[in-house]
Motif scaffolding. Structure first.
Motif, PDB file in Angstrom:
ATOM      1  N   GLU A   1       0.552  -0.883  -0.029  1.00 50.90           N
ATOM      2  CA  GLU A   1      -0.280   0.492   0.344  1.00 50.90           C
ATOM      3  C   GLU A   1       1.161   1.293  -0.095  1.00 50.90           C
ATOM      4  O   GLU A   1       0.357   2.622  -0.449  1.00 50.90           O
ATOM      5  CB  GLU A   1      -0.760   0.028   1.261  1.00 50.90           C
ATOM      6  CG  GLU A   1      -2.024  -0.553   0.931  1.00 50.90           C
ATOM      7  CD  GLU A   1      -2.670  -0.664   2.362  1.00 50.90           C
ATOM      8  OE1 GLU A   1      -2.487  -0.080   3.222  1.00 50.90           O
ATOM      9  OE2 GLU A   1      -4.022  -1.639   2.588  1.00 50.90           O
TER      10      GLU A   1
ATOM     11  N   GLN B   1       1.722  -8.828 -11.841  1.00 53.47           N
ATOM     12  CA  GLN B   1       0.730  -8.169 -12.085  1.00 53.47           C
ATOM     13  C   GLN B   1       0.848  -6.810 -13.872  1.00 53.47           C
ATOM     14  O   GLN B   1      -0.419  -7.963 -14.479  1.00 53.47           O
ATOM     15  CB  GLN B   1       0.444  -7.127 -10.841  1.00 53.47           C
ATOM     16  CG  GLN B   1      -0.912  -6.760 -11.471  1.00 53.47           C
ATOM     17  CD  GLN B   1      -1.260  -5.397 -10.500  1.00 53.47           C
ATOM     18  OE1 GLN B   1      -0.810  -5.210  -9.068  1.00 53.47           O
ATOM     19  NE2 GLN B   1      -2.583  -5.393 -10.490  1.00 53.47           N
TER      20      GLN B   1
ATOM     21  N   MET C   1       0.491   1.608 -11.669  1.00 53.62           N
ATOM     22  CA  MET C   1       0.674   0.636 -12.417  1.00 53.62           C
ATOM     23  C   MET C   1       0.189   0.667 -13.932  1.00 53.62           C
ATOM     24  O   MET C   1      -0.238  -0.235 -14.448  1.00 53.62           O
ATOM     25  CB  MET C   1      -0.800  -0.409 -11.296  1.00 53.62           C
ATOM     26  CG  MET C   1       0.734  -1.155 -10.553  1.00 53.62           C
ATOM     27  SD  MET C   1       1.068  -1.783 -10.735  1.00 53.62           S
ATOM     28  CE  MET C   1       1.114  -3.514 -11.781  1.00 53.62           C
ATOM     29  N   GLY C   2      -1.134   1.705 -13.441  1.00 52.71           N
ATOM     30  CA  GLY C   2      -1.671   2.092 -15.363  1.00 52.71           C
ATOM     31  C   GLY C   2      -0.625   2.691 -15.806  1.00 52.71           C
ATOM     32  O   GLY C   2      -0.378   2.108 -16.941  1.00 52.71           O
ATOM     33  N   ASP C   3       0.788   3.056 -15.493  1.00 54.26           N
ATOM     34  CA  ASP C   3       1.614   4.438 -16.166  1.00 54.26           C
ATOM     35  C   ASP C   3       2.916   3.170 -16.463  1.00 54.26           C
ATOM     36  O   ASP C   3       3.201   2.664 -17.368  1.00 54.26           O
ATOM     37  CB  ASP C   3       2.510   5.229 -15.276  1.00 54.26           C
ATOM     38  CG  ASP C   3       3.097   6.260 -15.640  1.00 54.26           C
ATOM     39  OD1 ASP C   3       4.023   5.623 -17.071  1.00 54.26           O
ATOM     40  OD2 ASP C   3       3.789   6.613 -15.758  1.00 54.26           O
TER      41      ASP C   3
ATOM     42  N   ASP D   1      -0.355   7.313  -7.312  1.00 51.12           N
ATOM     43  CA  ASP D   1      -1.255   6.226  -6.250  1.00 51.12           C
ATOM     44  C   ASP D   1      -1.145   4.910  -6.985  1.00 51.12           C
ATOM     45  O   ASP D   1      -0.393   4.600  -8.027  1.00 51.12           O
ATOM     46  CB  ASP D   1      -2.110   6.067  -5.808  1.00 51.12           C
ATOM     47  CG  ASP D   1      -3.819   6.380  -6.723  1.00 51.12           C
ATOM     48  OD1 ASP D   1      -3.564   6.070  -7.538  1.00 51.12           O
ATOM     49  OD2 ASP D   1      -4.256   7.273  -6.892  1.00 51.12           O
ATOM     50  N   TYR D   2      -1.270   3.608  -6.405  1.00 45.36           N
ATOM     51  CA  TYR D   2      -1.044   2.309  -6.574  1.00 45.36           C
ATOM     52  C   TYR D   2      -1.730   1.983  -8.310  1.00 45.36           C
ATOM     53  O   TYR D   2      -0.913   1.513  -9.339  1.00 45.36           O
ATOM     54  CB  TYR D   2      -1.729   1.207  -5.884  1.00 45.36           C
ATOM     55  CG  TYR D   2      -1.307  -0.322  -5.696  1.00 45.36           C
ATOM     56  CD1 TYR D   2       0.102  -0.377  -5.800  1.00 45.36           C
ATOM     57  CD2 TYR D   2      -2.348  -0.947  -6.709  1.00 45.36           C
ATOM     58  CE1 TYR D   2       0.220  -2.216  -6.116  1.00 45.36           C
ATOM     59  CE2 TYR D   2      -1.183  -1.884  -7.724  1.00 45.36           C
ATOM     60  CZ  TYR D   2      -0.685  -2.529  -6.850  1.00 45.36           C
ATOM     61  OH  TYR D   2      -0.279  -4.087  -7.264  1.00 45.36           O
ATOM     62  N   GLU D   3      -2.747   2.779  -8.029  1.00 44.22           N
ATOM     63  CA  GLU D   3      -4.260   3.098  -9.556  1.00 44.22           C
ATOM     64  C   GLU D   3      -3.205   3.094 -10.553  1.00 44.22           C
ATOM     65  O   GLU D   3      -2.764   2.924 -11.908  1.00 44.22           O
ATOM     66  CB  GLU D   3      -5.795   3.149  -8.755  1.00 44.22           C
ATOM     67  CG  GLU D   3      -6.102   2.916 -10.401  1.00 44.22           C
ATOM     68  CD  GLU D   3      -6.863   1.063 -10.105  1.00 44.22           C
ATOM     69  OE1 GLU D   3      -7.245   1.046 -11.427  1.00 44.22           O
ATOM     70  OE2 GLU D   3      -6.348   0.135  -9.589  1.00 44.22           O
ATOM     71  N   GLU D   4      -2.683   4.682 -10.753  1.00 41.57           N
ATOM     72  CA  GLU D   4      -2.247   5.342 -11.020  1.00 41.57           C
ATOM     73  C   GLU D   4      -1.048   4.751 -11.757  1.00 41.57           C
ATOM     74  O   GLU D   4      -0.547   4.710 -12.902  1.00 41.57           O
ATOM     75  CB  GLU D   4      -1.494   7.008 -10.795  1.00 41.57           C
ATOM     76  CG  GLU D   4      -1.580   7.953 -11.740  1.00 41.57           C
ATOM     77  CD  GLU D   4      -1.719   9.682 -11.606  1.00 41.57           C
ATOM     78  OE1 GLU D   4      -1.227   9.825 -12.219  1.00 41.57           O
ATOM     79  OE2 GLU D   4      -1.299   9.573 -10.123  1.00 41.57           O
TER      80      GLU D   4
END
Length: 192
Positions: free
Chosen positions: A14, A179, A33-35, A28-31
């Protein structure tokens, strides 16, 4: 007693940082990982190569991801861990050049170097990143331990796990890379 390790692992996931540069400190994690997925996807679309490097446990992650991104991600990957090549480079140039010397021959503009280093201070990883920058390749780093480690400052995107614990840092690096390739596999399917 054993659940404490699990709690620490989840907490560090986290708190993993995705850093572009000092002007764009953290996503953040979502952004983040998206990058990462966007960067790997662009490499795949352009049919560029991906090189993974690391030492010790990180070398096992690098070798594993070389296979997974090739087989499951349908990407062009190259393994720098051939025993003859590694020992030749170490013997002829010194251990700090085992990755950078082969990359001088193999890396092309637009390729991607994924540099995995728990401590973030391994000279052979730093030298590999310097070659990648000279060749105009992209660099993604995965580090941990001290916040001011050298490798964390050198990538186009830097993933940093804020803990001084090899097992947790390496587990999170492996998990994040897994992932990424799993998302690419689910999106694109296997290309045989």
């Amino acid at each position: 007693m054993y659940l404490e390790y699990q709690k620490q692992l989840f907490d560090r996931i986290e708190h993993t940082q995705f850093i572009k540069d000092e002007q764009n400190p953290c996503m953040d994690y979502e952004e983040g990982m998206g990058d990462l997925i966007s960067r790997f996807s662009a490499i795949k679309t352009k049919e560029k190569q991906v090189f993974f490097v690391g030492n010790g446990g990180s070398s096992a992650i690098a070798s594993h991801m070389t296979a997974d991104f090739m087989k499951n991600g349908g990407m062009r990957t190259y393994n720098l861990y051939d025993n003859a090549v590694t020992t030749c480079m170490g013997n002829d140039y010194g251990y700090e050049y085992i990755f950078s010397k082969p990359l001088e021959f193999l890396l092309n503009e637009g390729d991607l170097l994924v540099a995995i280093s728990s401590s973030g201070n391994s000279q052979n990883i730093i030298n590999a990143i310097e070659v990648a920058k000279e060749k105009k390749a992209q660099v993604i780093t995965f580090t941990g331990f001290k916040e001011n480690n050298k490798v964390k400052q050198l990538g186009d995107l830097n993933v940093y796990v804020p803990i001084e614990h090899y097992g947790i840092v390496e587990s999170i690096h492996n998990l994040l890379l897994q992932q990424i390739v799993d998302v690419i596999l689910e999106r694109d399917g296997v290309r045989l």
